[in-house]
Design a protein around this motif. Structure first.
Motif, short mmCIF file in Angstrom:
data_model
loop_
_atom_site.label_atom_id
_atom_site.label_comp_id
_atom_site.label_asym_id
_atom_site.label_seq_id
_atom_site.Cartn_x
_atom_site.Cartn_y
_atom_site.Cartn_z
N UNK A 136 9.20 -1.55 5.80
CA UNK A 136 8.20 -2.62 5.97
C UNK A 136 7.61 -2.56 7.38
N UNK A 137 8.45 -2.43 8.38
CA UNK A 137 7.95 -2.44 9.75
C UNK A 137 7.33 -1.11 10.18
N UNK A 138 7.57 -0.06 9.44
CA UNK A 138 6.94 1.22 9.73
C UNK A 138 5.58 1.37 9.06
N UNK A 139 5.09 0.32 8.41
CA UNK A 139 3.78 0.39 7.76
C UNK A 139 2.66 0.58 8.77
N UNK A 140 2.82 0.04 9.96
CA UNK A 140 1.82 0.22 10.99
C UNK A 140 0.73 -0.85 10.99
N UNK A 141 0.90 -1.88 10.19
CA UNK A 141 -0.07 -2.99 10.14
C UNK A 141 0.74 -4.28 10.27
N UNK A 142 0.53 -4.98 11.38
CA UNK A 142 1.35 -6.15 11.70
C UNK A 142 1.30 -7.23 10.63
N UNK A 143 0.11 -7.53 10.12
CA UNK A 143 -0.01 -8.58 9.10
C UNK A 143 0.69 -8.18 7.81
N UNK A 144 0.55 -6.92 7.40
CA UNK A 144 1.22 -6.44 6.19
C UNK A 144 2.74 -6.54 6.35
N UNK A 145 3.23 -6.06 7.49
CA UNK A 145 4.67 -6.08 7.73
C UNK A 145 5.20 -7.51 7.76
N UNK A 146 4.50 -8.37 8.45
CA UNK A 146 4.90 -9.77 8.55
C UNK A 146 4.96 -10.42 7.17
N UNK A 147 3.90 -10.23 6.40
CA UNK A 147 3.82 -10.83 5.07
C UNK A 147 4.90 -10.28 4.14
N UNK A 148 5.07 -8.97 4.10
CA UNK A 148 6.07 -8.38 3.21
C UNK A 148 7.49 -8.81 3.60
N UNK A 161 3.98 -18.75 3.10
CA UNK A 161 3.58 -17.67 4.00
C UNK A 161 2.17 -17.94 4.54
N UNK A 162 1.27 -18.37 3.65
CA UNK A 162 -0.10 -18.68 4.06
C UNK A 162 -0.10 -19.76 5.14
N UNK A 163 0.72 -20.80 4.96
CA UNK A 163 0.81 -21.87 5.97
C UNK A 163 1.32 -21.33 7.30
N UNK A 164 2.37 -20.51 7.25
CA UNK A 164 2.95 -19.95 8.48
C UNK A 164 1.99 -19.02 9.19
N UNK A 171 -6.39 -15.88 0.78
CA UNK A 171 -6.35 -14.75 1.71
C UNK A 171 -4.94 -14.15 1.75
N UNK A 172 -3.92 -14.99 1.68
CA UNK A 172 -2.54 -14.49 1.66
C UNK A 172 -2.31 -13.63 0.41
N UNK A 173 -2.85 -14.06 -0.72
CA UNK A 173 -2.73 -13.25 -1.96
C UNK A 173 -3.44 -11.90 -1.79
N UNK A 177 -1.63 -8.24 -1.80
CA UNK A 177 -2.03 -7.12 -2.66
C UNK A 177 -2.31 -5.87 -1.86
N UNK A 178 -3.03 -6.01 -0.76
CA UNK A 178 -3.32 -4.85 0.09
C UNK A 178 -2.06 -4.27 0.71
N UNK A 179 -1.15 -5.14 1.13
CA UNK A 179 0.11 -4.69 1.72
C UNK A 179 0.94 -3.91 0.69
N UNK A 180 0.97 -4.39 -0.55
CA UNK A 180 1.71 -3.69 -1.60
C UNK A 180 1.10 -2.32 -1.88
N UNK A 181 -0.23 -2.26 -1.93
CA UNK A 181 -0.90 -0.99 -2.18
C UNK A 181 -0.60 -0.01 -1.04
#
Length: 189
Positions: A136-148, A161-164, A171-173, A177-181
């Motif tokens: 997760x943290x090696x994805x290289x995208x902070x928002x993706x890693x944080x969300x996942x 997660x959206x609130x945090x 937008x969180x959804x 989806x982008x993070x999963x892809x």
């Protein structure tokens, strides 16, 4: 008899509940559980076709499944421990023909087996979660890693997660989806 009393005091100290089952039934249930676990962990490509990040979602969900399995096994063991306490009370209060001490000894052995199984599951969980967290943290995208991490390790809902993250649920959804892809592209392709 003295050793049995010491074992009883050691294993029953927690005063927790656990359902008693014969060893043969337990082994069959363990086999069925491991078989179901293997089926759950395997990704069914047909059911995931057309779903954005479906394989990643399935893979990341294994950490949550293992966490639930551990919690269920601990509850099962605790319930068994409490039932075993009632057997120990019978064993020390009166002697009967059915020999509650033998039931007690079998129960203590079963309790030891359950503790070993829980320890094994915890070790597997720690190993698997360490791998997933690193990915997760090696994805290289902070928002993706944080969300996942929040979704699959901390088990938060997308709304929380959206609130945090101070973004809308939609937008969180979208981000999820982008993070999963991206996770699927990097690790599961």
């Amino acid at each position: 008899a003295q050793k049995s009393i010491l074992n009883v005091r050691y294993f029953l100290g927690g005063g927790r509940k656990m359902a008693y089952k014969k060893n043969t039934i337990h082994k069959q249930e363990n086999d069925a559980l491991h078989q179901k676990e293997a089926q759950t962990a395997a990704v069914d490509n047909k059911s995931l076709q057309g779903k954005r990040g479906g394989q990643a979602k399935e893979y990341l969900g294994t950490v949550r499944i293992m966490d639930s399995m551990i919690a269920n096994k601990v509850a099962e063991r605790d319930h068994f421990r409490e039932m075993l306490q009632s057997i120990s009370c019978d064993a020390f209060s009166e002697r009967v023909q059915t020999s509650p001490t033998n039931r007690l000894e079998r129960g203590i052995i079963r309790l030891e087996e359950m503790d070993e199984e829980i320890d094994s599951l915890r070790n597997r969980y720690m190993d698997q979660s360490a791998v997933v967290i690193k990915q997760i943290y090696d994805l290289g995208h902070a928002d993706y890693s944080n969300l996942l991490h929040k979704r699959y390790i901390q088990n938060l809902s997308l709304r929380n997660i959206a609130k945090e993250m101070h973004v809308s649920y939609e937008w969180a959804r979208h981000l999820h989806g982008n993070a999963l892809v991206e996770f699927e592209r990097k690790y599961l392709a």
